[in-house]
Design a protein around this motif. Structure first.
Motif, short mmCIF file in Angstrom:
data_model
loop_
_atom_site.label_atom_id
_atom_site.label_comp_id
_atom_site.label_asym_id
_atom_site.label_seq_id
_atom_site.Cartn_x
_atom_site.Cartn_y
_atom_site.Cartn_z
N THR A 281 0.80 -1.22 0.00
CA THR A 281 0.00 0.00 0.00
C THR A 281 0.84 1.27 0.00
O THR A 281 0.27 2.37 -0.01
CB THR A 281 -0.93 0.04 1.23
OG1 THR A 281 -0.14 0.11 2.43
CG2 THR A 281 -1.86 -1.15 1.27
N SER A 282 2.16 1.17 0.03
CA SER A 282 2.97 2.38 0.10
C SER A 282 2.86 3.18 -1.20
O SER A 282 2.59 2.63 -2.27
CB SER A 282 4.44 2.03 0.38
OG SER A 282 5.11 1.65 -0.80
N ILE A 283 3.09 4.47 -1.10
CA ILE A 283 2.94 5.34 -2.26
C ILE A 283 3.95 5.02 -3.35
O ILE A 283 3.72 5.34 -4.52
CB ILE A 283 3.08 6.83 -1.87
CG1 ILE A 283 4.43 7.09 -1.19
CG2 ILE A 283 1.93 7.27 -0.99
CD1 ILE A 283 4.70 8.57 -0.91
N GLU A 284 5.04 4.36 -3.00
CA GLU A 284 6.07 4.09 -4.01
C GLU A 284 6.04 2.65 -4.53
O GLU A 284 6.82 2.31 -5.42
CB GLU A 284 7.45 4.45 -3.49
CG GLU A 284 8.01 3.57 -2.41
CD GLU A 284 9.44 3.96 -2.06
OE1 GLU A 284 10.36 3.21 -2.42
OE2 GLU A 284 9.64 5.02 -1.43
N ASN A 285 5.16 1.84 -4.01
CA ASN A 285 5.07 0.45 -4.49
C ASN A 285 4.10 0.39 -5.66
O ASN A 285 2.89 0.46 -5.49
CB ASN A 285 4.60 -0.46 -3.35
CG ASN A 285 4.70 -1.94 -3.72
OD1 ASN A 285 4.77 -2.31 -4.88
ND2 ASN A 285 4.69 -2.79 -2.69
N VAL A 286 4.62 0.25 -6.88
CA VAL A 286 3.77 0.33 -8.07
C VAL A 286 3.53 -1.03 -8.73
O VAL A 286 2.70 -1.14 -9.63
CB VAL A 286 4.37 1.31 -9.10
CG1 VAL A 286 4.40 2.71 -8.53
CG2 VAL A 286 5.76 0.88 -9.55
#
Length: 463
Positions: A281-286
């Motif tokens: 769910t992190s903003i940088e995990n794409v």
């Protein structure tokens, strides 16, 4: 019409252990039996022809693709055992299963846990079927079908890419056209035992599939919870990794920049409530398709002193990525299912930094990319010192520092072994059970042999 369960499809493919028995696969791919348990493969023997359902609609094939994601890839995680990240724990309950790999044995004992191989092809089989049936899918919109087909092309490319980096020599432009690679499987062939293609031939197929992905893909980035699926940012991101591994730094840079146009956010570890970058769910995990660090291995290794020594006490990753007890460190990554991460934005900044440093046209830009990451990982007062140190570096020192930063940032996410293979192939020493083994610089054992079971099933894999 019955809906296809990904678990049922997965069960069928779990039964296929030989690439040469494709006849079974083609029929089994369509079988659906309500109530089949994943824990009992023998139940499959009771399936009757009347119980099979042929997938027809977009939704059927979307579920088939979900089944591909449920295979559970652990190849990059398991590669950690070969590196200087780990100490194999003498007291680990399953340590003996990893001992031969830890000591880089070329002949494995009976207790050695098999490295992944056929799992790659299980996923490839799913993708080949989706690609082959694209024109026949019913009910879905053109945009939905195009997106699904794009994801299939990408996953086929990604599986071949991971296979290549697991079981073939690192890319060398001078020898890639003659170095043995891995089998290329782009169709379900009922007779063929697939031959081994060269490294260059495999990369040609991989990059062709990535081009096909970009032709059809129409979702820039999936929301959290669906980011196990392939998006445009994931495609550009993994493409940049592919070119980095080939030493094509300008192409790697360009692909990474395309990805960052969609999302360039980094987690700031200075924030008290920061979600770890490797959390799905992190903003940088794409792209969250793989377990960060699989638990079986996690419970049997400790963090090496060499890796810990790379962190300053004011590097926030030391306390957040690891736990310390009784004088040693254990890995926090991968302890729970939410730690799934195949690509995150921090890797793209590191690819950009390395590419710019290697190109040596704009070292200031390389330093800027590196410092952008460091600012989000270090305590503020220490970052000021680091920024000054980085800005004073020449090209060689900067390249070394970027390698160290990849070691720190991407540790236990399956990058280290491949980074060592493609760069210095440095000497590593491992000790276990009173035995000391040295992997020498440039050692042939930097290339892993195919598993014996795979060779038995496909004689073309023999050297």
């Amino acid at each position: 019409m019955h809906s296809l369960s990904p678990n049922h499809i997965l069960l069928v493919l779990m039964l296929v252990s030989k690439i040469t028995i494709m006849k079974i696969l083609k029929n089994c791919l369509y079988i659906l039996m309500a109530g089949i348990s994943l824990t009992s493969c023998d139940d499959f023997l009771d399936v009757k022809p009347a119980d099979k359902v042929i997938p027809e609609t977009y939704e059927d094939y979307r579920k088939l693709q979900t089944g591909a994601h449920e295979v559970g890839l652990i190849d990059r995680s398991r590669s950690t055992i070969f590196t200087d990240e780990t100490i194999l724990d003498e007291w680990g309950a399953e340590a003996e299963e990893f001992q031969d790999y830890y000591l880089w044995k070329t002949v494995l004992g009976s207790k050695a846990r098999a490295l992944p191989y056929q799992q790659f092809f299980k996923v490839i089989f799913f993708e080949n079927e989706i690609i082959a049936q694209a024109a026949n899918m019913k009910e879905g919109s053109k945009e939905e079908i195009d997106q699904l087909v794009a994801e299939a092309y990408f996953m086929r490319a990604y599986m071949h890419f991971n296979l290549l980096n697991m079981y073939a020599k690192p890319y060398n432009k001078a020898t890639a056209s003659t170095d043995n690679g891995v089998p290329i499987v782009t169709e379900i062939d009922i007779e063929q035992a697939f031959p081994v293609s060269t490294v260059e031939e495999v990369y040609t197929q991989i990059l062709s599939d990535v081009d096909s992905t970009l032709k059809y893909i129409n979702i820039d980035e999936y929301g959290k919870g669906l980011n196990y699926r392939v998006s445009k940012i994931a495609t550009y991101g993994i493409k940049s990794r592919m070119h980095l591994y080939r030493g094509e730094y300008l192409l790697a840079k360009n692909a990474a920049l395309e990805a960052l146009k969609i999302n360039d956010q980094l987690v700031d570890l200075n924030m008290e409530d920061a979600t770890m970058p490797y959390h799905y769910t992190s903003i940088e995990n794409v792209f969250a398709a793989e377990q960060t660090f699989d638990n079986i291995l996690n419970f049997n290794v400790k963090v090496s002193n060499e890796l810990i020594s790379k962190y300053n006490a004011k590097d926030l990753r030391l306390s957040k990525y690891y736990s310390s007890s009784w004088g040693s460190y254990s890995v926090n990554k991968g302890r729970v299912p939410t730690h799934k991460c195949s690509l995150r934005i921090s890797e793209l900044y590191l690819i950009l930094a390395e590419s710019e440093a290697q190109l040596n046209v704009d070292l200031a830009k390389a330093k800027e990319y590196l410092n952008t990451l460091k600012k989000n990982r270090l305590e503020a007062d220490f970052y000021v010192i680091e920024e000054s140190r980085i800005n004073a570096m020449n090209q060689d020192d900067l390249i070394d520092e970027i390698a160290d930063e990849r070691f720190r940032e991407l540790a236990f996410e399956g990058h280290r072994w491949y980074d060592l293979r493609r760069t210095t192939q440095q000497s590593i020493t491992h000790n276990f059970g009173g035995e000391t083994e040295v992997l020498k610089q440039g050692d042939p054992r930097y290339t892993i042999s195919f598993p014996q079971e795979a060779i038995d099933n496909n004689p073309n894999l023999r050297d």
